[in-house]
Motif scaffolding. Structure first.
Motif, PDB file in Angstrom:
ATOM      1  N   SER A 199       8.745  12.760   2.652  1.00  0.00           N
ATOM      2  CA  SER A 199       7.362  12.718   2.167  1.00  0.00           C
ATOM      3  C   SER A 199       6.988  11.334   1.647  1.00  0.00           C
ATOM      4  O   SER A 199       7.774  10.713   0.919  1.00  0.00           O
ATOM      5  N   PRO A 200       5.784  10.858   1.973  1.00  0.00           N
ATOM      6  CA  PRO A 200       5.314   9.588   1.409  1.00  0.00           C
ATOM      7  C   PRO A 200       5.183   9.641  -0.118  1.00  0.00           C
ATOM      8  O   PRO A 200       5.057   8.601  -0.760  1.00  0.00           O
ATOM      9  N   CYS A 201       5.184  10.842  -0.686  1.00  0.00           N
ATOM     10  CA  CYS A 201       5.025  10.988  -2.132  1.00  0.00           C
ATOM     11  C   CYS A 201       6.356  11.019  -2.874  1.00  0.00           C
ATOM     12  O   CYS A 201       6.379  11.010  -4.112  1.00  0.00           O
ATOM     13  N   GLY A 204       7.392   8.001  -5.248  1.00  0.00           N
ATOM     14  CA  GLY A 204       6.513   7.966  -6.408  1.00  0.00           C
ATOM     15  C   GLY A 204       6.857   9.062  -7.403  1.00  0.00           C
ATOM     16  O   GLY A 204       6.819   8.856  -8.618  1.00  0.00           O
TER      17      GLY A 204
ATOM     18  N   SER B 199      -2.058   7.387  -9.197  1.00  0.00           N
ATOM     19  CA  SER B 199      -1.201   8.467  -8.700  1.00  0.00           C
ATOM     20  C   SER B 199       0.136   7.939  -8.184  1.00  0.00           C
ATOM     21  O   SER B 199       0.171   6.941  -7.461  1.00  0.00           O
ATOM     22  N   PRO B 200       1.239   8.642  -8.507  1.00  0.00           N
ATOM     23  CA  PRO B 200       2.544   8.259  -7.957  1.00  0.00           C
ATOM     24  C   PRO B 200       2.589   8.372  -6.426  1.00  0.00           C
ATOM     25  O   PRO B 200       3.498   7.843  -5.800  1.00  0.00           O
ATOM     26  N   CYS B 201       1.627   9.073  -5.855  1.00  0.00           N
ATOM     27  CA  CYS B 201       1.615   9.270  -4.399  1.00  0.00           C
ATOM     28  C   CYS B 201       0.800   8.206  -3.672  1.00  0.00           C
ATOM     29  O   CYS B 201       0.802   8.155  -2.431  1.00  0.00           O
ATOM     30  N   GLY B 204       2.623   5.553  -1.328  1.00  0.00           N
ATOM     31  CA  GLY B 204       3.173   6.237  -0.159  1.00  0.00           C
ATOM     32  C   GLY B 204       2.091   6.593   0.848  1.00  0.00           C
ATOM     33  O   GLY B 204       2.292   6.481   2.062  1.00  0.00           O
ATOM     34  N   ARG B 205       0.937   7.042   0.337  1.00  0.00           N
ATOM     35  CA  ARG B 205      -0.174   7.357   1.235  1.00  0.00           C
ATOM     36  C   ARG B 205      -0.620   6.101   1.972  1.00  0.00           C
ATOM     37  O   ARG B 205      -0.780   6.104   3.201  1.00  0.00           O
ATOM     38  N   ARG B 208       1.462   4.951   4.847  1.00  0.00           N
ATOM     39  CA  ARG B 208       1.423   5.785   6.048  1.00  0.00           C
ATOM     40  C   ARG B 208       0.187   5.525   6.918  1.00  0.00           C
ATOM     41  O   ARG B 208       0.105   5.998   8.058  1.00  0.00           O
ATOM     42  N   LEU B 238      -2.349  14.307   2.159  1.00  0.00           N
ATOM     43  CA  LEU B 238      -2.036  13.094   1.389  1.00  0.00           C
ATOM     44  C   LEU B 238      -3.167  12.751   0.422  1.00  0.00           C
ATOM     45  O   LEU B 238      -2.926  12.404  -0.732  1.00  0.00           O
TER      46      LEU B 238
END
Lengths: 326, 326
Positions: A199-201, A204, B199-201, B204-205, B208, B238
């Protein structure tokens, strides 16, 4: 060579999601949980040549496939410790449905470990009990204790075990479990753990855990529900963010899941001290005070999609019992 | 000094979420969308000393607060281009509810830009139209074209504009919009864009998007619905992973949102070519074929929590009209 133990499931405040070593259930991050008193599993295990071959019954049904192999793998660990190759019979009964994100495997493998060690006449220290339980299911490492528990990630089998942060009586809190589905979830946790790194998350989420662990310890030390709830909610959303963006995807939520989460957020606007968290599944834990638990439980039951609630207090450590399941 | 334009909303396949420069709506990543034919907004604008002071009516109601200031800010851009300081009157009518994650601001600001430029007698090239529309709402940069559109992020005002990847007739596809809520979402997109980096995500988003942009271009070029749908679903998850883990948190989903998403996944198991995607809101777009759109729409209407559906084909570019709203 026969023993029965009961162990509580636990609700993770800081979640376990993803392994450093899947064969040993060595986690990528430390985690913190509360053992629950009303969500528990009783396991009876008997090692005896009379059993013939290993027999595993989970919740009244013969286990098959991976579920059976996983139990037998754990029996093998126990047999190795006990120096026996006797076949075993295992049976379980729970107060809640398995495979729905309510930590069935935690309570099951904690109870199986405690019962198995007793059946084999092995007296081992708590750290070893936790370490061995972890081999069955990672979060079972936490369920071998009551109260507030931290599982220190560790980098090897011997170093990865849980310990008590505070006993069950430290803080009277309630976890009202909103069961919106009894159906087994589409993606088992073992698959989800393996998918986490895709996961891209994921990175994080990992980067946030050190801060969240410190916040959770502080919240427990100070009996600070608002802080505990903040961590529990953020950790739940991060876990599900990772799960729903990994490959394979795990979209665990159902309409009832979101209904409960939105209701909890609406209650907070009204001043109710209630916080949601979820492990890997559709069911929602609502953390609240002893005083507010009754109205939280009653109101949750009115939400469309709700099956039932289970009001849990902090639970104690596993106990051995004299009444066997067979 | 008066003109009326109609522009379509668009559904993003690769999403815009987070700004490099919020004052200019310079995005952190390029995005790709399809302009829609049945989700559109008509805007009439008149620049005239007789107006007195700027008057803004959105969907029949006087705009107030930030919504009004935002429109006036955009009118100021247009007035600057036209070399006038005449006050303006603006009115809009849409086929869908604003502030529900259906790209109202995209169609509104695309229409306002096209109408405004016409009212001021300004003939500018399409790139400039897109650039100016972007100042009103980032995704409006895409809605000034029909068909399949890519907004190239760019690093300055002049370099951040959209262009056509394929015209509306390139690929007959349907977007069945499942409207589960008409209520304005709790967290406006402008707030969500600003929260993205927390956001920690988020990182990563972003990491991508290059891959997803390439996949989306390939899907459009080859008219490959399965590939387009994969990107659209992953991008939606995402975006919402980022939104629900940012500060402030934006948990846009409602029970009906998840009901539709799970239904779409179940249909795919049965072989239906249907894929979900969502922008920042609770409503769900279901991408499907022309042949399957009727049964998708009919079946969606049977889902609890559904208000109505809007079946969209690819839309054309904005058009000027002779029938004014005032």
């Amino acid at each position: 060579m026969k023993a029965t133990a009961q162990a509580g499931a636990n609700i993770a405040i800081v979640k376990y999601w993803g392994n450093l070593d899947a064969s040993l259930n060595l986690p990528l991050n430390s985690s913190i949980s509360l053992t629950l008193d009303q969500a528990n599993t009783i396991v009876t295990v008997e090692f005896s040549p009379n059993v013939g071959e290993d027999r595993v019954e989970i919740e009244g049904r013969p286990a098959a496939g991976y579920a059976r192999e996983r139990v037998i793998g754990h029996l093998n660990h126990l047999r190795q410790m006990g120096g026996t190759d006797a076949p075993a019979r295992v049976a379980s009964r729970s107060t809640f449905p398995p495979a729905t994100g309510l930590a069935f495997s935690a309570s099951f493998y904690a109870a199986l470990t405690v019962a198995g060690l007793a059946a084999l006449g092995l007296a081992v220290d708590p750290r070893t009990v936790s370490t061995v339980a972890r081999l069955g299911s990672g979060s079972a490492a936490r369920s071998v204790y009551g109260g507030w528990v931290e599982w220190v990630a560790g980098a090897s089998h011997e170093e990865s075990y849980a310990q008590v942060l505070a006993p069950r009586d430290w803080w009277a809190i309630r976890d009202v479990i909103a069961i919106v589905s009894d159906e087994p979830k589409a993606v088992p946790s073992t698959v989800g753990h393996a998918a986490a790194v895709s996961s891209p998350c994921h990175q994080g989420r990992l980067a946030r855990t050190t801060e969240h662990l410190a916040m959770a310890r502080t919240a427990i030390r100070n009996r600070d529900l608002a802080l505990l709830g903040q961590v529990a909610e953020e950790q739940a959303l991060l876990l599900h963010a990772v799960a729903m963006t990994g490959t394979p995807r795990a979209l665990y939520w159902l309409p009832g899941t979101v209904a409960v989460m939105q209701q909890v957020l609406a209650w907070r606007e009204e001043g109710w001290p209630a916080y949601f968290t979820l492990d890997a599944g559709p069911n929602v834990h609502v953390l609240t005070t002893v005083e507010d638990a009754p109205r939280v439980a009653a109101s949750l039951c009115a939400i469309p999609g709700m099956q039932r609630t289970l009001v849990c207090a902090p639970g104690g450590p596993p106990v051995l019992g004299d009444v066997h399941l067979f």
